[in-house]
Enzyme design. Structure first.
Site, short mmCIF file in Angstrom:
data_model
loop_
_atom_site.label_atom_id
_atom_site.label_comp_id
_atom_site.label_asym_id
_atom_site.label_seq_id
_atom_site.Cartn_x
_atom_site.Cartn_y
_atom_site.Cartn_z
N ASP A 30 0.85 -1.20 0.00
CA ASP A 30 0.00 0.00 0.00
C ASP A 30 0.89 1.25 0.00
OD1 ASP A 30 -3.21 0.48 0.90
OD2 ASP A 30 -1.84 2.19 1.11
N GLY A 92 -15.95 2.78 3.75
CA GLY A 92 -14.68 3.49 3.57
C GLY A 92 -13.90 3.08 2.34
N HIS A 97 -12.31 -1.15 -7.08
CA HIS A 97 -11.89 -2.47 -7.58
C HIS A 97 -11.69 -3.31 -6.33
CE1 HIS A 97 -9.22 -4.95 -10.54
NE2 HIS A 97 -9.20 -5.60 -9.37
N HIS A 99 -10.71 -5.22 -3.23
CA HIS A 99 -9.37 -5.47 -2.68
C HIS A 99 -9.47 -5.77 -1.19
CE1 HIS A 99 -10.26 -1.15 -2.44
NE2 HIS A 99 -9.57 -1.13 -1.32
N HIS A 101 -7.12 -5.68 2.37
CA HIS A 101 -5.91 -5.18 3.03
C HIS A 101 -5.39 -6.28 3.95
CE1 HIS A 101 -6.87 -0.84 2.14
NE2 HIS A 101 -8.10 -1.34 2.10
P1 5GP Z 1 -9.70 1.48 0.34
O1 5GP Z 1 -9.66 2.80 1.06
O2 5GP Z 1 -10.48 1.57 -0.95
O3 5GP Z 1 -10.14 0.32 1.19
O4 5GP Z 1 -8.19 1.12 -0.02
C1 5GP Z 1 -7.52 1.69 -1.09
C2 5GP Z 1 -6.06 1.61 -0.73
O5 5GP Z 1 -5.30 1.82 -1.89
C3 5GP Z 1 -5.62 2.65 0.29
O6 5GP Z 1 -5.06 1.99 1.43
C4 5GP Z 1 -4.60 3.49 -0.46
O7 5GP Z 1 -3.51 3.92 0.34
C5 5GP Z 1 -4.15 2.54 -1.55
N1 5GP Z 1 -3.71 3.22 -2.77
C6 5GP Z 1 -4.35 4.24 -3.41
N2 5GP Z 1 -3.67 4.60 -4.51
C7 5GP Z 1 -2.58 3.80 -4.58
C8 5GP Z 1 -1.49 3.70 -5.50
O8 5GP Z 1 -1.38 4.41 -6.50
N3 5GP Z 1 -0.54 2.76 -5.22
C9 5GP Z 1 -0.62 1.94 -4.12
N4 5GP Z 1 0.37 1.06 -3.96
N5 5GP Z 1 -1.64 2.00 -3.25
C10 5GP Z 1 -2.61 2.93 -3.46
ZN ZN Z 2 -10.29 -2.52 -11.89
#
Ligand code: 5GP
Ligand code: ZN
Length: 113
Positions: A30, A92, A97, A99, A101
């Site tokens: 991340d 959140g 897409h 995913h 963590h």
């Molecule tokens: P969400 O908030 O949707 O559960 O998680 C998205 C995650 O993607 C966040 O933890 C954020 O830091 C990570 N993220 C967003 N943009 C990028 C990127 O360009 N590269 C990487 N490696 N992680 C990203």
């Molecule tokens: Zn996608």
């Protein structure tokens, strides 16, 4: 999907630090880590969120959890870890897409915020 950040990362159009990859799954560090180890694990097909998992695509979810176990072994996570999915606005989710963590290498409090 053309306008999807994680589809671009899977395709190598946006650089990332790979942690694990197979035919179904790509996992990378991340960009804004919330723990000493913070890996994002994504299916190699565009699924918008956990609300869009179906009998047709759920093999990708199984493969993601197989990858979790492999990464845990690879990274020496004997003390444990947490797997989190944020779904939709209230969950959140900021990238549309699916995913998961994988957070590790510190004590993770419960309940989460
Ligand atoms: P969400 O908030 O949707 O559960 O998680 C998205 C995650 O993607 C966040 O933890 C954020 O830091 C990570 N993220 C967003 N943009 C990028 C990127 O360009 N590269 C990487 N490696 N992680 C990203
Ligand atoms: Zn996608």
């Amino acid at each position: 999907m053309e306008d999807c950040l994680f589809c671009k990362i899977i395709a190598g159009k946006i650089p990332s630090t790979k942690v694990y990859e197979d035919d179904y799954v790509y996992a990378f560090n991340d960009i804004d880590p919330q723990a000493p180890l913070h890996v994002v694990i994504v299916p190699k097909i565009h699924i918008k969120s956990a609300a869009e998992i179906t009998a047709e695509n759920s093999v990708y979810v199984a493969k993601i959890f197989e990858a979790v176990a492999k990464i845990a072994a690879q990274e020496g996570l004997e003390k444990g870890f947490r797997v989190v999915n944020n779904c939709g606005e209230d969950g959140g989710q900021t990238v549309g897409h699916l995913h998961y963590h994988l957070l590790a290498k510190r004590f993770l409090a419960w309940p989460p915020g």
